[in-house]
Scaffold this active site. Structure first.
Site, PDB file in Angstrom:
ATOM      1  N   LYS A  13       0.810  -1.210   0.000  1.00  0.00           N
ATOM      2  CA  LYS A  13       0.000   0.000   0.000  1.00  0.00           C
ATOM      3  C   LYS A  13       0.851   1.271   0.000  1.00  0.00           C
ATOM      4  O   LYS A  13       0.395   2.336  -0.359  1.00  0.00           O
ATOM      5  CB  LYS A  13      -0.959   0.003   1.191  1.00  0.00           C
ATOM      6  CG  LYS A  13      -2.082  -1.007   1.015  1.00  0.00           C
ATOM      7  CD  LYS A  13      -3.179  -0.838   2.022  1.00  0.00           C
ATOM      8  CE  LYS A  13      -4.305  -1.828   1.734  1.00  0.00           C
ATOM      9  NZ  LYS A  13      -5.442  -1.686   2.643  1.00  0.00           N
ATOM     10  N   LYS A 112      -7.091  -5.801  -6.185  1.00  0.00           N
ATOM     11  CA  LYS A 112      -8.152  -6.469  -5.445  1.00  0.00           C
ATOM     12  C   LYS A 112      -9.407  -5.591  -5.395  1.00  0.00           C
ATOM     13  O   LYS A 112      -9.315  -4.372  -5.271  1.00  0.00           O
ATOM     14  CB  LYS A 112      -7.682  -6.768  -4.023  1.00  0.00           C
ATOM     15  CG  LYS A 112      -8.619  -7.672  -3.236  1.00  0.00           C
ATOM     16  CD  LYS A 112      -8.184  -7.799  -1.804  1.00  0.00           C
ATOM     17  CE  LYS A 112      -8.497  -6.552  -1.018  1.00  0.00           C
ATOM     18  NZ  LYS A 112      -8.396  -6.734   0.438  1.00  0.00           N
ATOM     19  N   LYS A 115     -14.074  -2.159  -1.119  1.00  0.00           N
ATOM     20  CA  LYS A 115     -15.191  -1.246  -0.856  1.00  0.00           C
ATOM     21  C   LYS A 115     -14.714   0.191  -0.698  1.00  0.00           C
ATOM     22  O   LYS A 115     -15.506   1.124  -0.756  1.00  0.00           O
ATOM     23  CB  LYS A 115     -15.959  -1.680   0.386  1.00  0.00           C
ATOM     24  CG  LYS A 115     -15.170  -1.689   1.669  1.00  0.00           C
ATOM     25  CD  LYS A 115     -16.037  -2.165   2.827  1.00  0.00           C
ATOM     26  CE  LYS A 115     -15.275  -2.167   4.144  1.00  0.00           C
ATOM     27  NZ  LYS A 115     -14.189  -3.158   4.177  1.00  0.00           N
TER      28      LYS A 115
END
Length: 251
Positions: A13, A112, A115
């Site tokens: 990340k 991936k 949400k």
């Protein structure tokens, strides 16, 4: 600090190269450093261990975090358990890996599905209507190669749609690769429609039950939530009582 710094999600990340030090990133990555991201596995472990969790279903990307929870429990038990105690202080959770290890984004199939993605069309929600599911799948990124085949590296978008169909109905084939062979004659439009129909059928009952609950007696839902919170608090307090006693901490 070292264990957390080696977490794959922490590195990815921050877009750190594999040989970079996660605790001493380049200047370009320092602005992205967030304590919440770094300490997330600790908070996740607390949520798991506090309630004597025995099994945790996770996707591929969370398996490392669960292993961290297991290490914490094993380490704590080793340090503080006594020979007179037959039960461990903390329950060591077992990993339940989902067969669908990783569902990819509909707009960027090398990432991936999430949400938190700013693009609503990148993901399917269990509350999405049939029309919303079809619209999202219709605009899913694929490629211009004719026919259907399964190759996550060279055809990530098409492979992701095949994965969706397969994992929602594993009775169709023995594997995603085999399913792709059965679907090889489909056009991209037909593949997307097939995926949309399959996903909609898979979540329809959940969606309808959700709508039924949300449209019903709200006071009953609040009461269920309150009852659950009380039960959770009782379990958590019992765990903390054992932990405090083992560590010699008064309360």
């Amino acid at each position: 600090m070292g264990y957390l710094g080696r977490m794959t999600q922490w590195k990815s990340k921050l877009s750190l190269p594999s040989n970079a030090s996660p605790l001493d990133p380049s200047p370009s990555n320092k602005d992205a450093l967030k304590l919440g991201l770094f300490s997330y596995p600790v908070l996740q472990a607390a949520d798991i261990l506090l309630y004597n969790t025995t099994h945790v279903p996770v996707g591929e990307d969370q398996a490392q975090h669960l292993e961290f929870s297991r290490e914490l429990a094993i380490g704590f038990n080793h340090l503080y358990s006594t020979s007179s105690s037959s039960e461990p202080l903390l329950t060591v959770p077992q990993t339940l890996l989902s067969p669908a290890k990783r569902v990819m984004s509909l707009t960027e199939p090398t990432k991936k599905m999430s949400k938190s993605d700013p693009k609503p069309k990148s993901r399917i929600l269990i509350t999405d209507s049939r029309e919303e599911i079809h619209n999202k799948l219709k605009s899913a990124l694929t490629d211009s190669i004719e026919g259907v085949s399964y190759d996550r590296d060279s055809r990530p978008g098409v492979s992701n749609l095949v994965d969706l169909i397969y994992h929602f109905d594993e009775s169709l084939a023995a594997s995603p690769e085999e399913l792709a062979k059965d679907l090889k004659g489909l056009s991209m439009r037909a593949l997307k429609e097939r995926a949309a129909d399959t996903v909609d059928a898979g979540i329809r009952d959940i969606r309808e039950r959700y709508e039924e609950l949300m449209g019903g007696n709200q006071k009953a839902l609040v009461q269920h939530a309150d009852d659950g919170a009380r039960r959770a608090e009782e379990i958590a307090e019992a765990t903390m009582k054992r932990v405090r006693s083992a560590m010699g901490i008064g309360w």
